[in-house]
Scaffold this active site. Structure first.
Site, PDB file in Angstrom:
ATOM      1  N   GLU A  45       0.834  -1.215   0.000  1.00  0.00           N
ATOM      2  CA  GLU A  45       0.000   0.000   0.000  1.00  0.00           C
ATOM      3  C   GLU A  45       0.864   1.258   0.000  1.00  0.00           C
ATOM      4  OE1 GLU A  45      -3.554   0.913   0.234  1.00  0.00           O
ATOM      5  OE2 GLU A  45      -3.548  -0.974  -0.853  1.00  0.00           O
ATOM      6  N   LYS A  64       1.648   3.580   7.798  1.00  0.00           N
ATOM      7  CA  LYS A  64       2.654   2.547   7.518  1.00  0.00           C
ATOM      8  C   LYS A  64       3.926   3.151   6.909  1.00  0.00           C
ATOM      9  CE  LYS A  64       0.896  -1.615   8.621  1.00  0.00           C
ATOM     10  NZ  LYS A  64       1.581  -2.668   9.352  1.00  0.00           N
ATOM     11  N   TYR A 123      -4.190   4.586   6.385  1.00  0.00           N
ATOM     12  CA  TYR A 123      -3.452   3.354   6.711  1.00  0.00           C
ATOM     13  C   TYR A 123      -2.063   3.398   6.084  1.00  0.00           C
ATOM     14  CZ  TYR A 123      -1.966  -1.539   6.091  1.00  0.00           C
ATOM     15  OH  TYR A 123      -1.236  -2.704   6.053  1.00  0.00           O
TER      16      TYR A 123
HETATM   17  P1  NAP Z   1      -4.926  -8.900  10.555  1.00  0.00           P
HETATM   18  O1  NAP Z   1      -5.436 -10.289  10.286  1.00  0.00           O
HETATM   19  O2  NAP Z   1      -5.859  -7.758  10.457  1.00  0.00           O
HETATM   20  O3  NAP Z   1      -4.277  -8.925  12.024  1.00  0.00           O
HETATM   21  C1  NAP Z   1      -3.905  -7.755  12.674  1.00  0.00           C
HETATM   22  C2  NAP Z   1      -3.523  -8.089  14.099  1.00  0.00           C
HETATM   23  O4  NAP Z   1      -3.156  -6.878  14.773  1.00  0.00           O
HETATM   24  C3  NAP Z   1      -4.652  -8.717  14.924  1.00  0.00           C
HETATM   25  O5  NAP Z   1      -4.096  -9.668  15.809  1.00  0.00           O
HETATM   26  C4  NAP Z   1      -5.177  -7.529  15.706  1.00  0.00           C
HETATM   27  O6  NAP Z   1      -5.824  -7.883  16.906  1.00  0.00           O
HETATM   28  C5  NAP Z   1      -3.877  -6.812  16.007  1.00  0.00           C
HETATM   29  N1  NAP Z   1      -4.059  -5.417  16.406  1.00  0.00           N
HETATM   30  C6  NAP Z   1      -4.742  -4.448  15.784  1.00  0.00           C
HETATM   31  N2  NAP Z   1      -4.632  -3.291  16.439  1.00  0.00           N
HETATM   32  C7  NAP Z   1      -3.873  -3.533  17.527  1.00  0.00           C
HETATM   33  C8  NAP Z   1      -3.417  -2.750  18.618  1.00  0.00           C
HETATM   34  N3  NAP Z   1      -3.725  -1.468  18.727  1.00  0.00           N
HETATM   35  N4  NAP Z   1      -2.637  -3.347  19.556  1.00  0.00           N
HETATM   36  C9  NAP Z   1      -2.324  -4.660  19.472  1.00  0.00           C
HETATM   37  N5  NAP Z   1      -2.733  -5.453  18.467  1.00  0.00           N
HETATM   38  C10 NAP Z   1      -3.490  -4.895  17.508  1.00  0.00           C
HETATM   39  O7  NAP Z   1      -3.689  -8.579   9.611  1.00  0.00           O
HETATM   40  P2  NAP Z   1      -2.730  -9.572   8.784  1.00  0.00           P
HETATM   41  O8  NAP Z   1      -3.337  -9.772   7.448  1.00  0.00           O
HETATM   42  O9  NAP Z   1      -2.382 -10.731   9.620  1.00  0.00           O
HETATM   43  O10 NAP Z   1      -1.468  -8.639   8.552  1.00  0.00           O
HETATM   44  C11 NAP Z   1      -0.403  -8.603   9.505  1.00  0.00           C
HETATM   45  C12 NAP Z   1       0.361  -7.307   9.352  1.00  0.00           C
HETATM   46  O11 NAP Z   1       0.880  -7.211   8.031  1.00  0.00           O
HETATM   47  C13 NAP Z   1      -0.448  -6.035   9.558  1.00  0.00           C
HETATM   48  O12 NAP Z   1       0.406  -5.084  10.143  1.00  0.00           O
HETATM   49  C14 NAP Z   1      -0.822  -5.602   8.158  1.00  0.00           C
HETATM   50  O13 NAP Z   1      -1.038  -4.208   8.120  1.00  0.00           O
HETATM   51  C15 NAP Z   1       0.417  -6.015   7.400  1.00  0.00           C
HETATM   52  N6  NAP Z   1       0.237  -6.384   5.993  1.00  0.00           N
HETATM   53  C16 NAP Z   1      -0.713  -7.287   5.640  1.00  0.00           C
HETATM   54  C17 NAP Z   1      -0.815  -7.666   4.310  1.00  0.00           C
HETATM   55  C18 NAP Z   1      -1.839  -8.673   3.864  1.00  0.00           C
HETATM   56  O14 NAP Z   1      -2.115  -8.731   2.667  1.00  0.00           O
HETATM   57  N7  NAP Z   1      -2.361  -9.510   4.744  1.00  0.00           N
HETATM   58  C19 NAP Z   1       0.063  -7.123   3.358  1.00  0.00           C
HETATM   59  C20 NAP Z   1       1.034  -6.217   3.766  1.00  0.00           C
HETATM   60  C21 NAP Z   1       1.129  -5.867   5.096  1.00  0.00           C
HETATM   61  P3  NAP Z   1      -7.386  -8.290  16.945  1.00  0.00           P
HETATM   62  O15 NAP Z   1      -7.437  -9.727  16.529  1.00  0.00           O
HETATM   63  O16 NAP Z   1      -7.721  -8.037  18.353  1.00  0.00           O
HETATM   64  O17 NAP Z   1      -8.096  -7.392  15.972  1.00  0.00           O
HETATM   65  N1  GDD Z   2     -12.424  -4.962   1.354  1.00  0.00           N
HETATM   66  C1  GDD Z   2     -13.111  -4.814   0.210  1.00  0.00           C
HETATM   67  N2  GDD Z   2     -14.460  -5.015   0.218  1.00  0.00           N
HETATM   68  N3  GDD Z   2     -12.439  -4.465  -0.906  1.00  0.00           N
HETATM   69  C2  GDD Z   2     -13.148  -4.351  -2.056  1.00  0.00           C
HETATM   70  C3  GDD Z   2     -14.530  -4.563  -2.113  1.00  0.00           C
HETATM   71  C4  GDD Z   2     -15.228  -4.903  -0.917  1.00  0.00           C
HETATM   72  O1  GDD Z   2     -16.429  -5.089  -0.883  1.00  0.00           O
HETATM   73  N4  GDD Z   2     -14.934  -4.393  -3.389  1.00  0.00           N
HETATM   74  C5  GDD Z   2     -13.861  -4.093  -4.098  1.00  0.00           C
HETATM   75  N5  GDD Z   2     -12.764  -4.055  -3.292  1.00  0.00           N
HETATM   76  C6  GDD Z   2     -11.399  -3.693  -3.725  1.00  0.00           C
HETATM   77  C7  GDD Z   2     -10.779  -2.563  -2.916  1.00  0.00           C
HETATM   78  O2  GDD Z   2     -11.286  -1.302  -3.331  1.00  0.00           O
HETATM   79  C8  GDD Z   2      -9.303  -2.779  -3.249  1.00  0.00           C
HETATM   80  O3  GDD Z   2      -8.997  -2.163  -4.465  1.00  0.00           O
HETATM   81  C9  GDD Z   2      -9.194  -4.298  -3.419  1.00  0.00           C
HETATM   82  O4  GDD Z   2     -10.543  -4.795  -3.539  1.00  0.00           O
HETATM   83  C10 GDD Z   2      -8.506  -5.037  -2.274  1.00  0.00           C
HETATM   84  O5  GDD Z   2      -9.130  -4.653  -1.059  1.00  0.00           O
HETATM   85  P1  GDD Z   2      -8.804  -5.422   0.313  1.00  0.00           P
HETATM   86  O6  GDD Z   2      -9.003  -6.868   0.141  1.00  0.00           O
HETATM   87  O7  GDD Z   2      -9.565  -4.726   1.386  1.00  0.00           O
HETATM   88  O8  GDD Z   2      -7.233  -5.222   0.483  1.00  0.00           O
HETATM   89  P2  GDD Z   2      -6.297  -3.930   0.327  1.00  0.00           P
HETATM   90  O9  GDD Z   2      -5.486  -4.146  -0.908  1.00  0.00           O
HETATM   91  O10 GDD Z   2      -7.060  -2.686   0.446  1.00  0.00           O
HETATM   92  O11 GDD Z   2      -5.393  -4.046   1.625  1.00  0.00           O
HETATM   93  C11 GDD Z   2      -4.821  -5.292   2.030  1.00  0.00           C
HETATM   94  O12 GDD Z   2      -3.563  -5.477   1.416  1.00  0.00           O
HETATM   95  C12 GDD Z   2      -2.553  -4.512   1.790  1.00  0.00           C
HETATM   96  C13 GDD Z   2      -1.289  -4.862   1.012  1.00  0.00           C
HETATM   97  O13 GDD Z   2      -1.357  -4.310  -0.266  1.00  0.00           O
HETATM   98  C14 GDD Z   2      -4.715  -5.287   3.562  1.00  0.00           C
HETATM   99  O14 GDD Z   2      -4.338  -6.568   3.993  1.00  0.00           O
HETATM  100  C15 GDD Z   2      -3.659  -4.295   4.022  1.00  0.00           C
HETATM  101  O15 GDD Z   2      -3.470  -4.442   5.431  1.00  0.00           O
HETATM  102  C16 GDD Z   2      -2.344  -4.605   3.296  1.00  0.00           C
HETATM  103  O16 GDD Z   2      -1.356  -3.684   3.691  1.00  0.00           O
END
Ligand code: NAP
Ligand code: GDD
Length: 396
Positions: free
Chosen positions: A136, A162, A158
């Site tokens: 992002e 980050k 967000y």
């Molecule tokens: P996630 O499923 O949303 O998990 C986020 C975790 O952070 C949960 O355990 C949540 O707790 C905890 N949390 C949120 N706010 C907090 C706070 N104030 N203090 C302590 N804990 C807190 O996210 P994820 O997909 O596993 O992603 C892990 C990390 O990688 C995140 O930092 C995300 O931004 C980053 N990231 C994710 C992706 C992706 O595609 N998944 C890509 C790039 C970066 P609760 O369970 O209580 O909500």
């Molecule tokens: N969530 C969501 N819900 N997204 C939608 C929807 C909907 O109903 N319809 C379309 N989208 C589109 C969003 O506008 C975005 O372009 C794309 O689907 C992906 O949305 P998300 O799955 O919410 O993920 P993200 O790309 O915004 O963010 C995730 O990936 C990031 C890494 O690139 C999160 O995991 C972030 O925490 C992470 O950093």
């Protein structure tokens, strides 16, 4: 080799759960930080949870919050970790527009609190840190594909939070010699992905539609493109980064990008359904246009065939499409973001060459894994309902 201790913030999240499992298998002692919640919220780590009364535990949870400096510092002091994985974050991009200040505090300043705790406690030599950075950061992309040299252009509260976390991690590395690395991870998904992220929202909804438990799926922007990988592959890269002699920043991605629309088609095809899109923008709709009955029976179940076939066969040529029961997908503008990230596609060459990281799953494998898992999950609800038990609706 002495047993290593890891501290994981965000242990209850998707990545926290997979990483905990992975490190435990490698022989680590794992400590996780969990927020207080009015419900248990330990579903994702239930299978590795150890009762506090068991002797010699290697998986321990601590109550904590990234917005509480003293709490974070105390936990780091008690745990004396060899490795910290900072995964905690308010991670939903759309929600960050509603809670920008909290997001800045937890995702941005929260990272500073952790780095500063390590410094103040004199752990700079001992403790290595992984920061969960994100694709992002590239936002309005300045280069295709994106790599470690691509300039950042964040497009949401967000991503801006980050961005601070990314640079404060680099700064502590340069200023104090901390072994702190940023993983710039592109979207990664799994059967335990949060239910409001688009991939999981799609696989859950299609599963319910297939079982006759939901009529339609409403989404936002169907044309944005994401580089989706499997979380199980991506958490391995986090670990690899902290095993390097020197800290550094790495892109983790697949190098393939796909629209939301095509993800829907792929997920539907996994259970033998063909969805065809018509119209543009808010008028765009997805219709059920064919059923591979053998595939549907194999993946969903023969008994659910009549129900899904009724959605297809009731498509009458005289009926306007907008009234057709075969409509499966619609657009709801309330899911649009004030500023959108239209395209992400990463170049993971550096991680592959320097870390030796490689992925095992491609998008097809990911979709299959998610669909199989959600069909199973929703079938449980279908059976409970048939047995007269109440099931939840889980509103977004
Ligand atoms: P996630 O499923 O949303 O998990 C986020 C975790 O952070 C949960 O355990 C949540 O707790 C905890 N949390 C949120 N706010 C907090 C706070 N104030 N203090 C302590 N804990 C807190 O996210 P994820 O997909 O596993 O992603 C892990 C990390 O990688 C995140 O930092 C995300 O931004 C980053 N990231 C994710 C992706 C992706 O595609 N998944 C890509 C790039 C970066 P609760 O369970 O209580 O909500
Ligand atoms: N969530 C969501 N819900 N997204 C939608 C929807 C909907 O109903 N319809 C379309 N989208 C589109 C969003 O506008 C975005 O372009 C794309 O689907 C992906 O949305 P998300 O799955 O919410 O993920 P993200 O790309 O915004 O963010 C995730 O990936 C990031 C890494 O690139 C999160 O995991 C972030 O925490 C992470 O950093």
């Amino acid at each position: 080799m002495p047993q290593k201790t890891a501290l994981i913030t965000g242990v209850t999240g998707q990545d926290g759960a997979y990483l905990s499992e992975y490190l435990l298998k490698k022989g680590y002692i794992v400590h996780g930080i969990k927020r207080r919640s009015s419900m248990f919220n330990t579903d994702r780590i239930d299978h590795i949870y150890q009762d506090p009364h068991v002797e010699h535990r290697n998986f321990m949870l601590h109550y904590g919050d990234m917005t509480d400096s003293m709490n974070i510092t105390r936990i780091v002091q008690e745990v004396q970790p060899d490795e910290i994985y900072n995964l905690a974050a308010m991670s939903h991009v759309k929600v960050s527009f509603d809670t920008p200040e909290y997001t800045a505090n937890a995702d941005g300043v929260g990272t500073l609190r952790l780095l500063e705790a390590v410094r103040l406690l004199g752990l700079t030599e001992k403790t290595r840190i992984y920061q969960a950075s994100t694709s992002e950061l590239y936002g309005m992309v300045q280069q295709v594909p994106q790599n470690e040299q691509t300039p950042f252009y964040p497009r949401s509260p967000y991503a801006v939070a980050k961005l601070y976390a990314y640079w404060i991690t680099v700064n502590y590395r340069e200023a104090y010699g901390l072994h702190a690395s940023n993983g710039i991870l592109f979207n990664h998904e799994s059967p335990i992905r949060g239910e409001t992220f688009v991939t999981r929202k799609i696989t859950r909804a299609l599963s319910k539609i297939a079982l006759g438990m939901q009529d339609q799926l409403f989404l936002g922007n169907l044309s944005s493109r994401r580089d989706w990988g499997h979380a199980k592959d991506y958490i391995k890269a986090m670990h690899l980064m902290l095993q390097q002699e020197k800290p550094d920043d790495y892109v983790i991605a697949t190098g393939v990008t796909t629209t939301i629309r095509d993800f829907i088609k792929m997920a539907a095809a996994e259970i033998g359904l063909e969805i065809t899109f018509e119209g543009v923008g808010v008028e765009e709709k997805g219709f059920l246009t064919a059923i591979n009955e053998t595939k549907f029976a194999e993946t969903v179940g023969e008994q659910y065939l009549p129900g899904i076939k009724s959605r297809l066969t009731s498509l009458s040529p005289s009926l306007p499409h907008s009234l057709s029961p075969s409509q499966i997908v619609g657009v709801d503008p309330s899911y649009f973001r004030p500023t959108e990230v239209e395209l992400l596609i990463g170049d993971p060459s550096k991680a592959m060459n320097q870390l030796g990281w490689k992925r095992e799953y491609d998008l097809k494998d990911l979709v299959e894994d998610m669909m199989q898992s959600d069909i199973k999950l929703m079938k449980k609800d279908a059976w409970l309902r048939e047995g007269g038990y109440r099931t939840l609706n889980y509103f977004e």
